[in-house]
Design a protein around this motif. Structure first.
Motif, PDB file in Angstrom:
ATOM      1  N   SER A  25       9.631   7.793   7.679  1.00 26.31           N
ATOM      2  CA  SER A  25      10.888   7.929   8.410  1.00 26.31           C
ATOM      3  C   SER A  25      11.399   9.337   8.178  1.00 26.31           C
ATOM      4  CB  SER A  25      11.915   6.895   7.943  1.00 26.31           C
ATOM      5  OG  SER A  25      12.179   7.049   6.560  1.00 26.31           O
ATOM      6  N   GLY A  26      12.095   9.878   9.173  1.00 23.10           N
ATOM      7  CA  GLY A  26      12.615  11.226   9.058  1.00 23.10           C
ATOM      8  C   GLY A  26      11.621  12.319   9.404  1.00 23.10           C
ATOM      9  N   ILE A  27      10.419  11.932   9.767  1.00 23.69           N
ATOM     10  CA  ILE A  27       9.384  12.879  10.173  1.00 23.69           C
ATOM     11  C   ILE A  27       8.426  12.145  11.099  1.00 23.69           C
ATOM     12  CG2 ILE A  27       7.776  12.426   8.266  1.00 23.69           C
ATOM     13  CD1 ILE A  27       7.339  15.520   8.172  1.00 23.69           C
ATOM     14  N   ILE A  28       7.922  12.836  12.096  1.00 22.98           N
ATOM     15  CA  ILE A  28       7.076  12.196  13.098  1.00 22.98           C
ATOM     16  C   ILE A  28       5.621  12.517  12.800  1.00 22.98           C
ATOM     17  CG2 ILE A  28       6.551  11.996  15.554  1.00 22.98           C
ATOM     18  CD1 ILE A  28       9.432  12.870  16.109  1.00 22.98           C
ATOM     19  N   PHE A  29       4.857  11.520  12.442  1.00 19.42           N
ATOM     20  CA  PHE A  29       3.459  11.724  12.091  1.00 19.42           C
ATOM     21  C   PHE A  29       2.622  12.176  13.286  1.00 19.42           C
ATOM     22  CE2 PHE A  29       3.757  11.124   7.880  1.00 19.42           C
ATOM     23  CZ  PHE A  29       3.446   9.916   7.282  1.00 19.42           C
ATOM     24  N   SER A  30       2.944  11.694  14.465  1.00 25.68           N
ATOM     25  CA  SER A  30       2.067  11.918  15.608  1.00 25.68           C
ATOM     26  C   SER A  30       1.951  13.384  16.006  1.00 25.68           C
ATOM     27  CB  SER A  30       2.552  11.103  16.810  1.00 25.68           C
ATOM     28  OG  SER A  30       3.837  11.521  17.196  1.00 25.68           O
ATOM     29  N   ILE A  31       2.888  14.214  15.594  1.00 22.26           N
ATOM     30  CA  ILE A  31       2.832  15.627  15.962  1.00 22.26           C
ATOM     31  C   ILE A  31       2.466  16.498  14.780  1.00 22.26           C
ATOM     32  CG2 ILE A  31       4.433  15.354  17.883  1.00 22.26           C
ATOM     33  CD1 ILE A  31       6.635  16.524  16.101  1.00 22.26           C
ATOM     34  N   ASN A  32       1.986  15.863  13.735  1.00 24.74           N
ATOM     35  CA  ASN A  32       1.621  16.578  12.519  1.00 24.74           C
ATOM     36  C   ASN A  32       0.219  16.223  12.062  1.00 24.74           C
ATOM     37  OD1 ASN A  32       4.002  18.186  11.316  1.00 24.74           O
ATOM     38  ND2 ASN A  32       4.966  16.240  11.900  1.00 24.74           N
ATOM     39  N   ASN A  33      -0.343  17.088  11.253  1.00 24.27           N
ATOM     40  CA  ASN A  33      -1.585  16.825  10.545  1.00 24.27           C
ATOM     41  C   ASN A  33      -1.210  16.079   9.261  1.00 24.27           C
ATOM     42  OD1 ASN A  33      -4.133  16.856   9.497  1.00 24.27           O
ATOM     43  ND2 ASN A  33      -4.247  19.070   9.203  1.00 24.27           N
ATOM     44  N   VAL A  34      -1.634  14.837   9.158  1.00 26.24           N
ATOM     45  CA  VAL A  34      -1.218  13.987   8.042  1.00 26.24           C
ATOM     46  C   VAL A  34      -2.403  13.696   7.133  1.00 26.24           C
ATOM     47  CG1 VAL A  34      -0.137  11.807   7.401  1.00 26.24           C
ATOM     48  CG2 VAL A  34       0.535  12.956   9.513  1.00 26.24           C
ATOM     49  N   GLY A  35      -2.157  13.695   5.848  1.00 24.95           N
ATOM     50  CA  GLY A  35      -3.236  13.482   4.908  1.00 24.95           C
ATOM     51  C   GLY A  35      -2.952  12.421   3.878  1.00 24.95           C
ATOM     52  N   TRP A  36      -4.032  11.886   3.335  1.00 28.46           N
ATOM     53  CA  TRP A  36      -3.981  11.046   2.148  1.00 28.46           C
ATOM     54  C   TRP A  36      -4.461  11.893   0.973  1.00 28.46           C
ATOM     55  CZ3 TRP A  36      -1.850   6.436   1.235  1.00 28.46           C
ATOM     56  CH2 TRP A  36      -1.556   5.604   2.310  1.00 28.46           C
ATOM     57  N   TYR A  37      -3.730  11.766  -0.119  1.00 26.71           N
ATOM     58  CA  TYR A  37      -4.027  12.508  -1.333  1.00 26.71           C
ATOM     59  C   TYR A  37      -4.307  11.512  -2.456  1.00 26.71           C
ATOM     60  CZ  TYR A  37      -1.796  16.463   1.072  1.00 26.71           C
ATOM     61  OH  TYR A  37      -1.473  17.449   1.961  1.00 26.71           O
ATOM     62  N   ARG A  38      -5.141  11.919  -3.375  1.00 23.34           N
ATOM     63  CA  ARG A  38      -5.433  11.088  -4.542  1.00 23.34           C
ATOM     64  C   ARG A  38      -5.157  11.888  -5.802  1.00 23.34           C
ATOM     65  NH1 ARG A  38     -11.138   9.090  -4.295  1.00 23.34           N
ATOM     66  NH2 ARG A  38     -11.743  11.142  -5.096  1.00 23.34           N
ATOM     67  N   GLN A  39      -4.480  11.228  -6.729  1.00 28.66           N
ATOM     68  CA  GLN A  39      -4.287  11.814  -8.048  1.00 28.66           C
ATOM     69  C   GLN A  39      -4.989  10.922  -9.058  1.00 28.66           C
ATOM     70  OE1 GLN A  39      -0.233  12.732  -9.179  1.00 28.66           O
ATOM     71  NE2 GLN A  39      -0.945  14.146 -10.748  1.00 28.66           N
ATOM     72  N   ALA A  40      -6.148  11.373  -9.483  1.00 31.27           N
ATOM     73  CA  ALA A  40      -6.915  10.628 -10.468  1.00 31.27           C
ATOM     74  C   ALA A  40      -6.325  10.867 -11.859  1.00 31.27           C
ATOM     75  CB  ALA A  40      -8.372  11.074 -10.427  1.00 31.27           C
ATOM     76  N   PRO A  41      -6.590   9.967 -12.790  1.00 27.06           N
ATOM     77  CA  PRO A  41      -6.057  10.136 -14.148  1.00 27.06           C
ATOM     78  C   PRO A  41      -6.457  11.484 -14.738  1.00 27.06           C
ATOM     79  CG  PRO A  41      -6.964   7.948 -13.877  1.00 27.06           C
ATOM     80  CD  PRO A  41      -7.321   8.700 -12.635  1.00 27.06           C
ATOM     81  N   GLY A  42      -5.471  12.231 -15.210  1.00 26.06           N
ATOM     82  CA  GLY A  42      -5.741  13.516 -15.824  1.00 26.06           C
ATOM     83  C   GLY A  42      -6.035  14.648 -14.860  1.00 26.06           C
ATOM     84  N   SER A  43      -5.858  14.389 -13.556  1.00 24.05           N
ATOM     85  CA  SER A  43      -6.172  15.408 -12.551  1.00 24.05           C
ATOM     86  C   SER A  43      -4.962  15.676 -11.669  1.00 24.05           C
ATOM     87  CB  SER A  43      -7.343  14.945 -11.678  1.00 24.05           C
ATOM     88  OG  SER A  43      -8.496  14.729 -12.455  1.00 24.05           O
ATOM     89  N   GLN A  44      -5.061  16.777 -10.950  1.00 29.45           N
ATOM     90  CA  GLN A  44      -4.004  17.086  -9.999  1.00 29.45           C
ATOM     91  C   GLN A  44      -4.220  16.308  -8.703  1.00 29.45           C
ATOM     92  OE1 GLN A  44      -4.018  21.412  -9.625  1.00 29.45           O
ATOM     93  NE2 GLN A  44      -2.410  21.560 -11.169  1.00 29.45           N
ATOM     94  N   ARG A  45      -3.178  16.171  -7.962  1.00 38.55           N
ATOM     95  CA  ARG A  45      -3.234  15.518  -6.661  1.00 38.55           C
ATOM     96  C   ARG A  45      -4.082  16.368  -5.716  1.00 38.55           C
ATOM     97  NH1 ARG A  45       2.356  13.424  -5.479  1.00 38.55           N
ATOM     98  NH2 ARG A  45       2.858  15.629  -5.728  1.00 38.55           N
ATOM     99  N   ALA A  46      -4.996  15.715  -4.994  1.00 34.24           N
ATOM    100  CA  ALA A  46      -5.907  16.433  -4.108  1.00 34.24           C
ATOM    101  C   ALA A  46      -6.017  15.715  -2.766  1.00 34.24           C
ATOM    102  CB  ALA A  46      -7.287  16.548  -4.747  1.00 34.24           C
ATOM    103  N   LEU A  47      -6.144  16.498  -1.726  1.00 33.53           N
ATOM    104  CA  LEU A  47      -6.304  15.949  -0.375  1.00 33.53           C
ATOM    105  C   LEU A  47      -7.690  15.328  -0.238  1.00 33.53           C
ATOM    106  CD1 LEU A  47      -5.119  15.766   2.546  1.00 33.53           C
ATOM    107  CD2 LEU A  47      -6.247  17.953   2.988  1.00 33.53           C
ATOM    108  N   VAL A  48      -7.746  14.087   0.238  1.00 33.65           N
ATOM    109  CA  VAL A  48      -9.041  13.424   0.381  1.00 33.65           C
ATOM    110  C   VAL A  48      -9.369  13.074   1.835  1.00 33.65           C
ATOM    111  CG1 VAL A  48      -9.059  12.504  -1.969  1.00 33.65           C
ATOM    112  CG2 VAL A  48      -8.053  11.141  -0.131  1.00 33.65           C
TER     113      VAL A  48
END
Length: 114
Positions: A25-48
């Motif tokens: 909400s508050g942002i329109i996904f359809s006009i943006n490049n949207v990603g899923w990110y994963r933050q594994a234990p002990g690691s930084q968040r990364a785009l997957v």
């Protein structure tokens, strides 16, 4: 005000499947490049995985053939279908517009047991 709510995570055995959802909400996904990110234990968040405005998808090499990102514009929601899960897929999964560094949701925990 942007709000991102991830859901669908859980504990699953290796080889299992999960479907993650991210409602915005508050942002329109359809006009943006949207990603899923994963933050594994002990690691930084990364785009997957990401899905572009035109529907083009991209995946980290380790996910190709197993995960599928999709979008429902009417619901302003992005999904991540996760199949053939491996223990190394474990982590907290977040969604956001690619390149955006604020307004992260709480994420959803995915734990894959061997």
């Amino acid at each position: 005000q942007v709000q991102l709510v991830e859901s669908g995570g859980g504990l699953v055995q290796a080889g299992g499947s999960l479907r993650l959802s991210c409602a915005a909400s508050g942002i329109i996904f359809s006009i943006n490049n949207v990603g899923w990110y994963r933050q594994a234990p002990g690691s930084q968040r990364a785009l997957v995985a990401s899905i572009a405005y035109g529907g083009i998808t991209n995946y980290a090499d380790s996910l190709k053939g197993r995960f599928t990102i999709s979008r429902d514009n009417a619901k302003n929601t992005v999904y991540l279908q996760m199949n053939s899960l491996k223990p190394e897929d474990t982590g907290v999964y977040y969604c956001n517009v690619v390149g955006r560094t604020s307004d992260w949701g709480r994420g959803t925990q995915v734990t894959v047991s061997s």
